[in-house]
Design a protein around this motif. Structure first.
Motif, PDB file in Angstrom:
ATOM      1  N   ILE A  56       0.865  -1.181   0.000  1.00 27.62           N
ATOM      2  CA  ILE A  56       0.000   0.000   0.000  1.00 27.62           C
ATOM      3  C   ILE A  56       0.901   1.231   0.000  1.00 27.62           C
ATOM      4  O   ILE A  56       1.660   1.455   0.941  1.00 27.62           O
ATOM      5  N   LEU A  57       0.835   1.996  -1.074  1.00 29.15           N
ATOM      6  CA  LEU A  57       1.659   3.186  -1.218  1.00 29.15           C
ATOM      7  C   LEU A  57       0.853   4.412  -0.821  1.00 29.15           C
ATOM      8  O   LEU A  57      -0.332   4.522  -1.146  1.00 29.15           O
ATOM      9  N   LEU A  58       1.502   5.340  -0.121  1.00 28.50           N
ATOM     10  CA  LEU A  58       0.839   6.559   0.334  1.00 28.50           C
ATOM     11  C   LEU A  58       1.307   7.726  -0.505  1.00 28.50           C
ATOM     12  O   LEU A  58       2.495   8.055  -0.538  1.00 28.50           O
ATOM     13  N   ARG A  59       0.369   8.379  -1.183  1.00 23.90           N
ATOM     14  CA  ARG A  59       0.693   9.568  -1.966  1.00 23.90           C
ATOM     15  C   ARG A  59       0.737  10.784  -1.047  1.00 23.90           C
ATOM     16  O   ARG A  59       0.504  10.688   0.153  1.00 23.90           O
ATOM     17  N   GLY A  60       1.000  11.928  -1.629  1.00 18.32           N
ATOM     18  CA  GLY A  60       1.166  13.150  -0.850  1.00 18.32           C
ATOM     19  C   GLY A  60       0.004  13.456   0.067  1.00 18.32           C
ATOM     20  O   GLY A  60       0.191  13.930   1.186  1.00 18.32           O
ATOM     21  N   GLY A  61      -1.212  13.212  -0.391  1.00 21.63           N
ATOM     22  CA  GLY A  61      -2.394  13.465   0.427  1.00 21.63           C
ATOM     23  C   GLY A  61      -2.764  12.313   1.319  1.00 21.63           C
ATOM     24  O   GLY A  61      -3.859  12.274   1.876  1.00 21.63           O
ATOM     25  N   LEU A  62      -1.827  11.349   1.470  1.00 24.02           N
ATOM     26  CA  LEU A  62      -2.037  10.144   2.277  1.00 24.02           C
ATOM     27  C   LEU A  62      -3.229   9.331   1.785  1.00 24.02           C
ATOM     28  O   LEU A  62      -4.012   8.788   2.564  1.00 24.02           O
ATOM     29  N   ASP A  63      -3.361   9.271   0.446  1.00 20.81           N
ATOM     30  CA  ASP A  63      -4.321   8.350  -0.155  1.00 20.81           C
ATOM     31  C   ASP A  63      -3.649   6.992  -0.276  1.00 20.81           C
ATOM     32  O   ASP A  63      -2.492   6.892  -0.683  1.00 20.81           O
ATOM     33  N   GLY A  64      -4.375   5.932   0.060  1.00 18.54           N
ATOM     34  CA  GLY A  64      -3.823   4.591  -0.046  1.00 18.54           C
ATOM     35  C   GLY A  64      -3.966   4.049  -1.452  1.00 18.54           C
ATOM     36  O   GLY A  64      -5.063   3.977  -1.996  1.00 18.54           O
ATOM     37  N   CYS A  65      -2.842   3.686  -2.076  1.00 14.99           N
ATOM     38  CA  CYS A  65      -2.842   3.132  -3.429  1.00 14.99           C
ATOM     39  C   CYS A  65      -2.316   1.694  -3.375  1.00 14.99           C
ATOM     40  O   CYS A  65      -1.272   1.437  -2.772  1.00 14.99           O
ATOM     41  N   VAL A  66      -3.019   0.778  -4.023  1.00 18.74           N
ATOM     42  CA  VAL A  66      -2.651  -0.632  -3.994  1.00 18.74           C
ATOM     43  C   VAL A  66      -1.677  -0.924  -5.123  1.00 18.74           C
ATOM     44  O   VAL A  66      -1.937  -0.591  -6.291  1.00 18.74           O
ATOM     45  N   SER A  67      -0.551  -1.551  -4.791  1.00 19.18           N
ATOM     46  CA  SER A  67       0.442  -1.912  -5.797  1.00 19.18           C
ATOM     47  C   SER A  67       0.588  -3.423  -5.874  1.00 19.18           C
ATOM     48  O   SER A  67      -0.015  -4.165  -5.109  1.00 19.18           O
ATOM     49  N   ASP A  68       1.416  -3.885  -6.817  1.00 24.60           N
ATOM     50  CA  ASP A  68       1.800  -5.297  -6.950  1.00 24.60           C
ATOM     51  C   ASP A  68       0.700  -6.158  -7.525  1.00 24.60           C
ATOM     52  O   ASP A  68       0.793  -7.393  -7.479  1.00 24.60           O
ATOM     53  N   PHE A  69      -0.343  -5.566  -8.091  1.00 22.29           N
ATOM     54  CA  PHE A  69      -1.412  -6.373  -8.691  1.00 22.29           C
ATOM     55  C   PHE A  69      -0.891  -7.064  -9.945  1.00 22.29           C
ATOM     56  O   PHE A  69      -0.211  -6.469 -10.770  1.00 22.29           O
ATOM     57  N   GLY A  70      -1.224  -8.347 -10.085  1.00 27.67           N
ATOM     58  CA  GLY A  70      -0.869  -9.098 -11.277  1.00 27.67           C
ATOM     59  C   GLY A  70       0.451  -9.824 -11.196  1.00 27.67           C
ATOM     60  O   GLY A  70       0.812 -10.572 -12.103  1.00 27.67           O
ATOM     61  N   LEU A  71       1.207  -9.629 -10.109  1.00 25.93           N
ATOM     62  CA  LEU A  71       2.513 -10.267 -10.012  1.00 25.93           C
ATOM     63  C   LEU A  71       2.451 -11.660  -9.390  1.00 25.93           C
ATOM     64  O   LEU A  71       3.310 -12.491  -9.656  1.00 25.93           O
ATOM     65  N   SER A  72       1.453 -11.923  -8.565  1.00 23.87           N
ATOM     66  CA  SER A  72       1.379 -13.214  -7.875  1.00 23.87           C
ATOM     67  C   SER A  72       1.369 -14.414  -8.826  1.00 23.87           C
ATOM     68  O   SER A  72       2.038 -15.413  -8.565  1.00 23.87           O
ATOM     69  N   PRO A  73       0.628 -14.371  -9.946  1.00 25.74           N
ATOM     70  CA  PRO A  73       0.638 -15.538 -10.840  1.00 25.74           C
ATOM     71  C   PRO A  73       2.007 -15.828 -11.441  1.00 25.74           C
ATOM     72  O   PRO A  73       2.239 -16.927 -11.955  1.00 25.74           O
ATOM     73  N   LEU A  74       2.913 -14.848 -11.415  1.00 26.25           N
ATOM     74  CA  LEU A  74       4.234 -15.036 -12.001  1.00 26.25           C
ATOM     75  C   LEU A  74       5.197 -15.715 -11.046  1.00 26.25           C
ATOM     76  O   LEU A  74       6.321 -16.049 -11.419  1.00 26.25           O
ATOM     77  N   MET A  75       4.795 -15.911  -9.789  1.00 33.21           N
ATOM     78  CA  MET A  75       5.679 -16.475  -8.775  1.00 33.21           C
ATOM     79  C   MET A  75       5.245 -17.895  -8.428  1.00 33.21           C
ATOM     80  O   MET A  75       4.078 -18.249  -8.559  1.00 33.21           O
ATOM     81  N   ASN A  76       6.195 -18.699  -7.967  1.00 30.54           N
ATOM     82  CA  ASN A  76       5.809 -20.026  -7.523  1.00 30.54           C
ATOM     83  C   ASN A  76       5.136 -19.934  -6.161  1.00 30.54           C
ATOM     84  O   ASN A  76       5.235 -18.932  -5.462  1.00 30.54           O
ATOM     85  N   HIS A  77       4.435 -21.012  -5.782  1.00 31.38           N
ATOM     86  CA  HIS A  77       3.622 -20.964  -4.560  1.00 31.38           C
ATOM     87  C   HIS A  77       4.462 -20.718  -3.314  1.00 31.38           C
ATOM     88  O   HIS A  77       4.040 -20.010  -2.409  1.00 31.38           O
ATOM     89  N   THR A  78       5.665 -21.299  -3.269  1.00 35.40           N
ATOM     90  CA  THR A  78       6.512 -21.138  -2.088  1.00 35.40           C
ATOM     91  C   THR A  78       6.881 -19.679  -1.887  1.00 35.40           C
ATOM     92  O   THR A  78       6.857 -19.153  -0.773  1.00 35.40           O
ATOM     93  N   HIS A  79       7.180 -18.991  -2.984  1.00 36.91           N
ATOM     94  CA  HIS A  79       7.535 -17.573  -2.875  1.00 36.91           C
ATOM     95  C   HIS A  79       6.346 -16.763  -2.387  1.00 36.91           C
ATOM     96  O   HIS A  79       6.456 -15.903  -1.513  1.00 36.91           O
ATOM     97  N   ILE A  80       5.185 -17.060  -2.944  1.00 39.32           N
ATOM     98  CA  ILE A  80       3.976 -16.347  -2.517  1.00 39.32           C
ATOM     99  C   ILE A  80       3.709 -16.591  -1.035  1.00 39.32           C
ATOM    100  O   ILE A  80       3.367 -15.677  -0.285  1.00 39.32           O
ATOM    101  N   LYS A  81       3.895 -17.849  -0.601  1.00 46.05           N
ATOM    102  CA  LYS A  81       3.635 -18.203   0.790  1.00 46.05           C
ATOM    103  C   LYS A  81       4.426 -17.312   1.739  1.00 46.05           C
ATOM    104  O   LYS A  81       3.906 -16.803   2.727  1.00 46.05           O
ATOM    105  N   HIS A  82       5.696 -17.101   1.447  1.00 49.83           N
ATOM    106  CA  HIS A  82       6.521 -16.312   2.345  1.00 49.83           C
ATOM    107  C   HIS A  82       6.237 -14.822   2.208  1.00 49.83           C
ATOM    108  O   HIS A  82       6.380 -14.067   3.166  1.00 49.83           O
TER     109      HIS A  82
END
Length: 218
Positions: A56-82
């Motif tokens: 969750i990235l915070l912009r100047g006005g402290l708005d919460g922005c969600v990052s990292d969407f779409g990356l989980s399918p590119l990783m193996n399950h063990t990496h995601i688990k940790h």
């Protein structure tokens, strides 16, 4: 931009400016809207799968922005688990089954992190995990609810009711039965009602007046 984790549960040494309640509420709402948008764009197909405070990235006005969407399918399950240990829903742990409702669970843990100032990850190693939902439930069960909240929030006046409302939302998100969790659109609506209760009351009153005006008089 800064990471939510650094602002809430990171270094609390001298010189750090704590996040006040309005900021935390605003961040929670922004993050909820972002996840709801992800879910709505792909019907039931789009799942974030890696919701945590360091995404969750915070912009100047402290708005919460969600990052990292779409990356989980590119990783193996063990990496995601940790990467998401401590935020994972029971069905993800037991059956490796991720759904939009498991995203809701992860968001609920995120809300608990914002409310308590405690992280489900200790960051000394990904195996060092705290079951934050279980800890919160145990404290609430003993009727020590005030002990749940971050001490940095206790300096502010007249926010106790809003804190309890947000806690109730978080606990509804982290219920163990996934079908009993709200969807993200419902979570957004509930957080909005905390932010603007007077607006909700006014809209309700206007709806009632509208219905009354449409009633045929004999």
């Amino acid at each position: 931009m800064i990471l939510l984790r650094n602002a809430t549960t990171g270094n609390r040494g001298a010189g750090r400016t704590p996040l006040d309640w309005d900021s935390r509420l605003n961040i929670s709402l922004g993050a909820a809207r972002g996840i709801a948008h992800v879910h709505s764009e792909g019907g039931a197909k789009f799942i974030h799968g890696n919701i945590k405070s360091s995404n969750i990235l915070l912009r100047g006005g402290l708005d919460g922005c969600v990052s990292d969407f779409g990356l989980s399918p590119l990783m193996n399950h063990t990496h995601i688990k940790h990467r998401v240990a401590g935020y994972r829903a029971p069905e993800v742990i037991e059956m490796r089954k991720a759904t939009q409702k498991s995203d809701v669970y992860s968001f609920g843990v995120l809300l608990l992190e914002i409310l308590t100032g405690k992280s489900p990850l200790q960051y000394t190693g990904y195996d060092d995990v705290v079951d934050l939902p279980r800890w919160v439930r145990s404290v609430v069960r003993e009727e020590w609810t005030a002990e749940v909240f971050d001490m940095e929030l206790m300096r502010y006046q007249n926010i106790e009711e809003e804190l309890v409302q947000m806690l109730q939302i978080a606990l509804s998100c982290v219920t163990k039965v996934h079908d009993n969790r709200p969807n993200m659109d419902e979570v957004v609506r509930m957080i909005e009602e905390i932010r603007h209760p007077e607006l909700e009351n006014r809209l309700s009153s206007e709806d009632n007046r509208s219905k009354d005006s449409n009633v045929n008089t004999p």
